[in-house]
Design a protein around this motif. Sequence first.
Motif, PDB file in Angstrom:
ATOM      1  N   LYS A 311      35.644 -32.894   4.515  1.00  0.00           N
ATOM      2  CA  LYS A 311      35.839 -32.292   3.191  1.00  0.00           C
ATOM      3  C   LYS A 311      36.051 -33.396   2.147  1.00  0.00           C
ATOM      4  N   GLY A 312      35.432 -33.238   1.004  1.00  0.00           N
ATOM      5  CA  GLY A 312      35.602 -34.228  -0.063  1.00  0.00           C
ATOM      6  C   GLY A 312      34.710 -35.445   0.079  1.00  0.00           C
ATOM      7  N   THR A 313      33.750 -35.369   0.988  1.00  0.00           N
ATOM      8  CA  THR A 313      32.840 -36.493   1.232  1.00  0.00           C
ATOM      9  C   THR A 313      31.963 -36.796   0.019  1.00  0.00           C
ATOM     10  N   LEU A 314      31.634 -35.750  -0.760  1.00  0.00           N
ATOM     11  CA  LEU A 314      30.724 -35.893  -1.904  1.00  0.00           C
ATOM     12  C   LEU A 314      29.472 -36.670  -1.493  1.00  0.00           C
ATOM     13  N   VAL A 315      28.819 -36.153  -0.477  1.00  0.00           N
ATOM     14  CA  VAL A 315      27.635 -36.840   0.048  1.00  0.00           C
ATOM     15  C   VAL A 315      26.627 -37.041  -1.090  1.00  0.00           C
ATOM     16  N   HIS A 316      26.070 -38.238  -1.187  1.00  0.00           N
ATOM     17  CA  HIS A 316      25.395 -38.626  -2.432  1.00  0.00           C
ATOM     18  C   HIS A 316      23.904 -38.880  -2.243  1.00  0.00           C
ATOM     19  N   SER A 317      23.535 -40.047  -1.700  1.00  0.00           N
ATOM     20  CA  SER A 317      22.127 -40.469  -1.723  1.00  0.00           C
ATOM     21  C   SER A 317      21.607 -40.836  -0.342  1.00  0.00           C
ATOM     22  N   ALA A 330      16.192 -47.890  13.214  1.00  0.00           N
ATOM     23  CA  ALA A 330      15.548 -48.130  14.513  1.00  0.00           C
ATOM     24  C   ALA A 330      15.815 -46.977  15.486  1.00  0.00           C
ATOM     25  N   GLU A 331      16.955 -46.279  15.316  1.00  0.00           N
ATOM     26  CA  GLU A 331      17.282 -45.142  16.201  1.00  0.00           C
ATOM     27  C   GLU A 331      16.726 -43.827  15.670  1.00  0.00           C
ATOM     28  N   GLY A 332      15.985 -43.900  14.560  1.00  0.00           N
ATOM     29  CA  GLY A 332      15.424 -42.667  13.976  1.00  0.00           C
ATOM     30  C   GLY A 332      16.404 -41.930  13.088  1.00  0.00           C
ATOM     31  N   ARG A 333      17.545 -42.550  12.790  1.00  0.00           N
ATOM     32  CA  ARG A 333      18.545 -41.880  11.947  1.00  0.00           C
ATOM     33  C   ARG A 333      18.285 -42.135  10.466  1.00  0.00           C
ATOM     34  N   ILE A 334      18.752 -41.207   9.633  1.00  0.00           N
ATOM     35  CA  ILE A 334      18.680 -41.418   8.190  1.00  0.00           C
ATOM     36  C   ILE A 334      20.052 -41.860   7.692  1.00  0.00           C
ATOM     37  N   THR A 335      20.058 -42.611   6.579  1.00  0.00           N
ATOM     38  CA  THR A 335      21.279 -43.243   6.086  1.00  0.00           C
ATOM     39  C   THR A 335      21.698 -42.582   4.776  1.00  0.00           C
ATOM     40  N   LEU A 336      22.960 -42.191   4.703  1.00  0.00           N
ATOM     41  CA  LEU A 336      23.480 -41.440   3.552  1.00  0.00           C
ATOM     42  C   LEU A 336      24.759 -42.069   3.026  1.00  0.00           C
ATOM     43  N   SER A 337      24.942 -42.087   1.726  1.00  0.00           N
ATOM     44  CA  SER A 337      26.213 -42.593   1.201  1.00  0.00           C
ATOM     45  C   SER A 337      27.178 -41.444   0.966  1.00  0.00           C
ATOM     46  N   GLN A 338      28.459 -41.718   1.215  1.00  0.00           N
ATOM     47  CA  GLN A 338      29.530 -40.748   0.954  1.00  0.00           C
ATOM     48  C   GLN A 338      30.305 -41.239  -0.254  1.00  0.00           C
ATOM     49  N   PHE A 339      30.004 -40.639  -1.387  1.00  0.00           N
ATOM     50  CA  PHE A 339      30.617 -41.051  -2.643  1.00  0.00           C
ATOM     51  C   PHE A 339      32.138 -40.888  -2.603  1.00  0.00           C
ATOM     52  N   GLY A 340      32.599 -39.864  -1.903  1.00  0.00           N
ATOM     53  CA  GLY A 340      34.046 -39.600  -1.856  1.00  0.00           C
ATOM     54  C   GLY A 340      34.703 -40.118  -0.597  1.00  0.00           C
ATOM     55  N   GLY A 341      33.987 -40.863   0.236  1.00  0.00           N
ATOM     56  CA  GLY A 341      34.557 -41.189   1.538  1.00  0.00           C
ATOM     57  C   GLY A 341      34.609 -42.654   1.890  1.00  0.00           C
ATOM     58  N   ASN A 342      34.113 -43.516   1.037  1.00  0.00           N
ATOM     59  CA  ASN A 342      33.995 -44.942   1.354  1.00  0.00           C
ATOM     60  C   ASN A 342      33.353 -45.162   2.718  1.00  0.00           C
ATOM     61  N   THR A 377      20.390 -53.913   7.711  1.00  0.00           N
ATOM     62  CA  THR A 377      21.688 -54.010   7.047  1.00  0.00           C
ATOM     63  C   THR A 377      21.735 -53.011   5.889  1.00  0.00           C
ATOM     64  N   ILE A 378      22.878 -52.359   5.744  1.00  0.00           N
ATOM     65  CA  ILE A 378      23.041 -51.361   4.684  1.00  0.00           C
ATOM     66  C   ILE A 378      23.695 -52.026   3.467  1.00  0.00           C
ATOM     67  N   TRP A 379      23.089 -51.847   2.319  1.00  0.00           N
ATOM     68  CA  TRP A 379      23.609 -52.392   1.061  1.00  0.00           C
ATOM     69  C   TRP A 379      24.060 -51.261   0.173  1.00  0.00           C
ATOM     70  N   TYR A 380      25.092 -51.515  -0.626  1.00  0.00           N
ATOM     71  CA  TYR A 380      25.588 -50.450  -1.488  1.00  0.00           C
ATOM     72  C   TYR A 380      26.186 -51.039  -2.764  1.00  0.00           C
ATOM     73  N   THR A 381      26.310 -50.173  -3.768  1.00  0.00           N
ATOM     74  CA  THR A 381      27.084 -50.526  -4.961  1.00  0.00           C
ATOM     75  C   THR A 381      28.188 -49.496  -5.121  1.00  0.00           C
ATOM     76  N   LYS A 382      29.248 -49.882  -5.838  1.00  0.00           N
ATOM     77  CA  LYS A 382      30.306 -48.935  -6.202  1.00  0.00           C
ATOM     78  C   LYS A 382      30.385 -48.934  -7.725  1.00  0.00           C
ATOM     79  N   TYR A 383      30.049 -47.799  -8.292  1.00  0.00           N
ATOM     80  CA  TYR A 383      29.831 -47.723  -9.742  1.00  0.00           C
ATOM     81  C   TYR A 383      31.090 -48.068 -10.544  1.00  0.00           C
ATOM     82  N   SER A 384      32.131 -47.244 -10.415  1.00  0.00           N
ATOM     83  CA  SER A 384      33.275 -47.421 -11.311  1.00  0.00           C
ATOM     84  C   SER A 384      34.144 -48.600 -10.910  1.00  0.00           C
ATOM     85  N   GLU A 385      34.024 -49.043  -9.633  1.00  0.00           N
ATOM     86  CA  GLU A 385      34.805 -50.213  -9.217  1.00  0.00           C
ATOM     87  C   GLU A 385      34.058 -51.516  -9.461  1.00  0.00           C
ATOM     88  N   ASN A 386      32.776 -51.385  -9.883  1.00  0.00           N
ATOM     89  CA  ASN A 386      31.986 -52.560 -10.249  1.00  0.00           C
ATOM     90  C   ASN A 386      31.822 -53.545  -9.085  1.00  0.00           C
TER      91      ASN A 386
END
Length: 539
Positions: A311-317, A330-342, A377-386
């Motif tokens: 709950k509160g994951t705010l699944v994003h992109s 490589a395992e056939g999985r898709i990668t998703l960011s959790q805006f509310g979950g770090n 390797t997974i890359w990410y940005t954090k908007y409000s934390e810059n």
Amino acid sequence: MVSVKSFCLIRFFAILAGISLAATASASVLSGIVHDPSGKPKANVFVTAQNGARKLAVTVLSDGAGRYRIDDLFPGQYELRARMSGFGDGVAIDVALGERDGMANLKLTADTADRKTTPGAAWLNALSNEPIKATFVTSCTICHDLASPLTRAPRSAEGWKEIVNKMRAQNDVYSVIVQTDDDKLSAWVAAQKFGARPAPFDAFAKGANVATKARLSEYAVGDVTSWAHDMAVDPRTGVAWVGDYVRDELIAVDPRTGEQKVYPAPVKGTGMHTLNFDREGYLWITFQLADKVARFDTRKGEWRVYEGLAKGTLVHSFALDSEGLVKRNAEGRITLSQFGGNRISLLDPASGDLKEVALPGSANGRPYGIAVDSRGTIWYTKYSENLMGFVDPASGQGKEWAMPRPDSGPHRMHIDNDDNLWIPLSGYGTILRYNTRSGARSEFALPDADAFPYAARYDAKSNRVWVTGNGGNAIYALDPATGKATTFRLPSLLSYGRMISIDYSTGDVWTALSSYPNKHALRDHGLLLRVHRALDLVR
Ligand code: HEC
């Protein structure tokens, strides 16, 4: 359009009794000349032909002699509008187009009292250039285009403080407003006197590389309550799909006819956020408010809903491949960011199994942009934390660090085939290129100062980075080799484009225009935007 301001209809054809939304073999041309208020022909004026029955508006620009020509229009009833920043609209209503071609001349007016054509970038340009400006832009333009008269109405420092408090308390479920000294921010905004007239915005300034031959179609979807947040074009059929965040509806628009079909979501309170197709032809959608991910079979009209996010994951992109399709690891999985979950989630589409990878940094961290490089390797940005960073999904090891400049508002990024991240920095109106192999970086200015870019989408075919440049009412195609961009000017106020979707069968570039709420954008519906054959128009 509310009134007939100034128009001259040269030929007038019988009104069709009824309109069938099927594509007709006969398509008509509407043409004419646009004049300025003194009667001189005027170049670079948007001419929009709006067909209410089809919820479709087609726009072109007038040429050097003030002439415009809109091909391939369905027979039907049209409203015509000539629009240019610095003038009042020239309007012609009840233009009936039969199976033969029609002509109508239009005249801009000198009435600029409402300043409806002044874009958000011009209002931001009038603010003094101090570091706190980026704090303001990052905090507020993530939801608002400052062209909205409701948003920028002048206020005292106390008045702005009240607004900032209200925004934090009532609207900021995503914690995107920068943590800052609200007294200082409010006093600064008040001192800027937002009500003052900004300098004129010259969308066709000398040297501006504007695609003047562009044809743009806009499709109205939903109603005044809608938030048509993101869209994706089906690579197999060319049908455009958009999710309504508020109304829990998935809407399909057939670009050939404008015909729409609505599919209700299988659960309520979805918060449909991001839409992308995968290589198997499925449409993936994040249900941000319901903490679910859905896969929609557009051929059968069937949903599969994936549970298991906290709950509160705010699944994003979704992490995307270089063609903008949902990427498999490589395992056939898709990668998703959790805006509310770090966290990042790795979902197995077949079994529904979810693996979670914790990110470095605070447990309250909010990953926003996401990409996977050629090594996995997974890359990410954090908007409000810059912040930006990476994590290796196998070992869980990762690192994050501050963006090069304060309050830069790193938005939705994409990765190219050379492992460069393309990150829009909304606080500065620039695009950061970051090479994930070497760490080398460079920043590219967009053509319009004070644009606040939302999404970057690299495209190998045109070798351009396509950017929704909000504030400038533009889509930019940035050439990484020269750092210069082709600008596609958009006719609608407060355009606020989101993710870019490319239809490779036509070369069309699409986005959803989703300033929210619609009343702030002076609209009573959501909008899909299509730039016809955009890939061919970049120079
Ligand atoms: C997460 C989205 C979001 C963010 C961030 C946000 N707003 Fe809003 N804002 C809204 C929504 C939604 C409304 C409409 C609220 C309503 O109609 O009740 C609104 C309304 C407003 C209004 C209209 C006045 C009012 O009382 O409704 C102003 C002014 C405003 N926002 C200014 C700001 C400023 C300044 C910031 C930055 C500090 C900001 N907003 C940040 C979503 C946001």
